[in-house]
Design a protein around this motif. Structure first.
Motif, mmCIF file in Angstrom:
data_model
loop_
_atom_site.group_PDB
_atom_site.id
_atom_site.type_symbol
_atom_site.label_atom_id
_atom_site.label_comp_id
_atom_site.label_asym_id
_atom_site.label_seq_id
_atom_site.Cartn_x
_atom_site.Cartn_y
_atom_site.Cartn_z
ATOM 1 N N UNK A 164 10.626 -4.824 14.557
ATOM 2 C CA UNK A 164 10.625 -3.871 13.435
ATOM 3 C C UNK A 164 11.936 -3.098 13.379
ATOM 4 N N UNK A 165 12.493 -2.785 14.553
ATOM 5 C CA UNK A 165 13.773 -2.087 14.578
ATOM 6 C C UNK A 165 14.875 -2.978 14.024
ATOM 7 N N UNK A 166 14.867 -4.248 14.392
ATOM 8 C CA UNK A 166 15.885 -5.167 13.876
ATOM 9 C C UNK A 166 15.737 -5.343 12.363
ATOM 10 N N UNK A 167 14.503 -5.414 11.870
ATOM 11 C CA UNK A 167 14.294 -5.557 10.426
ATOM 12 C C UNK A 167 14.839 -4.347 9.679
ATOM 13 N N UNK A 168 14.618 -3.147 10.227
ATOM 14 C CA UNK A 168 15.137 -1.938 9.593
ATOM 15 C C UNK A 168 16.663 -1.933 9.613
ATOM 16 N N UNK A 169 17.243 -2.407 10.703
ATOM 17 C CA UNK A 169 18.698 -2.493 10.788
ATOM 18 C C UNK A 169 19.251 -3.450 9.734
ATOM 19 N N UNK A 170 18.600 -4.584 9.581
ATOM 20 C CA UNK A 170 19.078 -5.575 8.626
ATOM 21 C C UNK A 170 18.956 -5.072 7.184
ATOM 22 N N UNK A 171 17.883 -4.339 6.895
ATOM 23 C CA UNK A 171 17.745 -3.762 5.549
ATOM 24 C C UNK A 171 18.865 -2.772 5.261
ATOM 25 N N UNK A 172 19.178 -1.936 6.250
ATOM 26 C CA UNK A 172 20.255 -0.966 6.057
ATOM 27 C C UNK A 172 21.599 -1.670 5.904
ATOM 28 N N UNK A 173 21.817 -2.715 6.682
ATOM 29 C CA UNK A 173 23.082 -3.446 6.607
ATOM 30 C C UNK A 173 23.245 -4.116 5.245
ATOM 31 N N UNK A 174 22.154 -4.638 4.691
ATOM 32 C CA UNK A 174 22.230 -5.297 3.387
ATOM 33 C C UNK A 174 22.572 -4.309 2.275
ATOM 34 N N UNK A 175 22.161 -3.055 2.449
ATOM 35 C CA UNK A 175 22.344 -2.060 1.388
ATOM 36 C C UNK A 175 23.599 -1.218 1.561
ATOM 37 N N UNK A 176 24.165 -1.188 2.782
ATOM 38 C CA UNK A 176 25.296 -0.292 3.067
ATOM 39 C C UNK A 176 26.425 -1.100 3.694
ATOM 40 N N UNK A 177 27.420 -1.502 2.923
ATOM 41 C CA UNK A 177 28.502 -2.326 3.462
ATOM 42 C C UNK A 177 29.207 -1.714 4.673
ATOM 43 N N UNK A 178 29.399 -0.402 4.664
ATOM 44 C CA UNK A 178 30.112 0.240 5.774
ATOM 45 C C UNK A 178 29.320 0.166 7.076
#
Length: 201
Positions: A164-178
């Protein structure tokens, strides 16, 4: 790779198999045991309480080698090299979700560390009582291993939180280029956690 906040107290789990290796020559008495074990456990619990307060209030570092230092604040700001990245409310919410997972895993790791302190005290106490009562080393080891098995189960539950932590990280990465260069957690990390947990104890 894991964020730094998720790692430190897990090291106690690795040390647990060593607890049965030492046994004193004689029982120094209950007062000595209390004088030694009580302050150590109290100190660990106070350190855990302070660390929990820090996780709630302070920035969580998510730096990755070769990139400037990055942090997520308690308000969901993303700081890179000390400068705030412009975020929409939706992006901020994604970072807060990810931060929440980091905090939960870190707190669970600290709880395992506290359990480790209790098991260490139990191991020494059982060794002292065992020597005094004439128990064999194997009997003492079985008692300590039963306590250590509880920590192994807790560590397995921690590993179960990582997808679940990795999924949340991936969602944030997809939405925030920086944020993308810092989203380095992978399935290998989850698999390593589970393999390490299976080996320990």
């Amino acid at each position: 790779m894991f964020p730094r906040a998720a790692l430190p107290s897990l090291l106690l789990v690795v040390a647990l198999p060593l607890l049965g290796a030492c046994a004193p020559d004689r029982d120094p008495g209950p007062q000595v045991r209390e004088d030694v074990h009580g302050p150590i456990q109290d100190g660990i619990r106070e350190a855990v309480r302070e660390a929990r307060r820090g996780i709630a209030r302070e920035n969580i570092t998510i730096s990755h080698d070769g990139h400037p230092k990055a942090e997520i604040t308690s308000k969901g700001d993303l700081l890179i090299d000390g400068r705030a990245v412009a975020l929409t409310p939706e992006q901020r919410a994604l970072l807060l979700e990810y931060r929440g997972h980091i905090a939960a895993v870190a707190e669970m790791g600290m709880e395992i560390g506290t359990q480790g302190a209790d098991v260490a005290a139990t191991a020494v106490g059982e060794a002292l009582k065992g020597v005094f009562a004439g128990k064999s080393g194997e009997e003492i080891e079985r008692t300590v291993e039963a306590e250590a098995a509880k920590i192994k189960r807790s560590a397995a539950r921690l590993c179960d939180r990582l997808p679940a932590m990795m999924a949340a990280q991936q969602k944030a990465a997809a939405a925030i280029p920086a944020f993308r260069p810092y989203a380095t957690m992978s399935q290998d990390d989850i698999d390593d956690c589970r393999r390490d947990t299976a080996r320990e104890g």
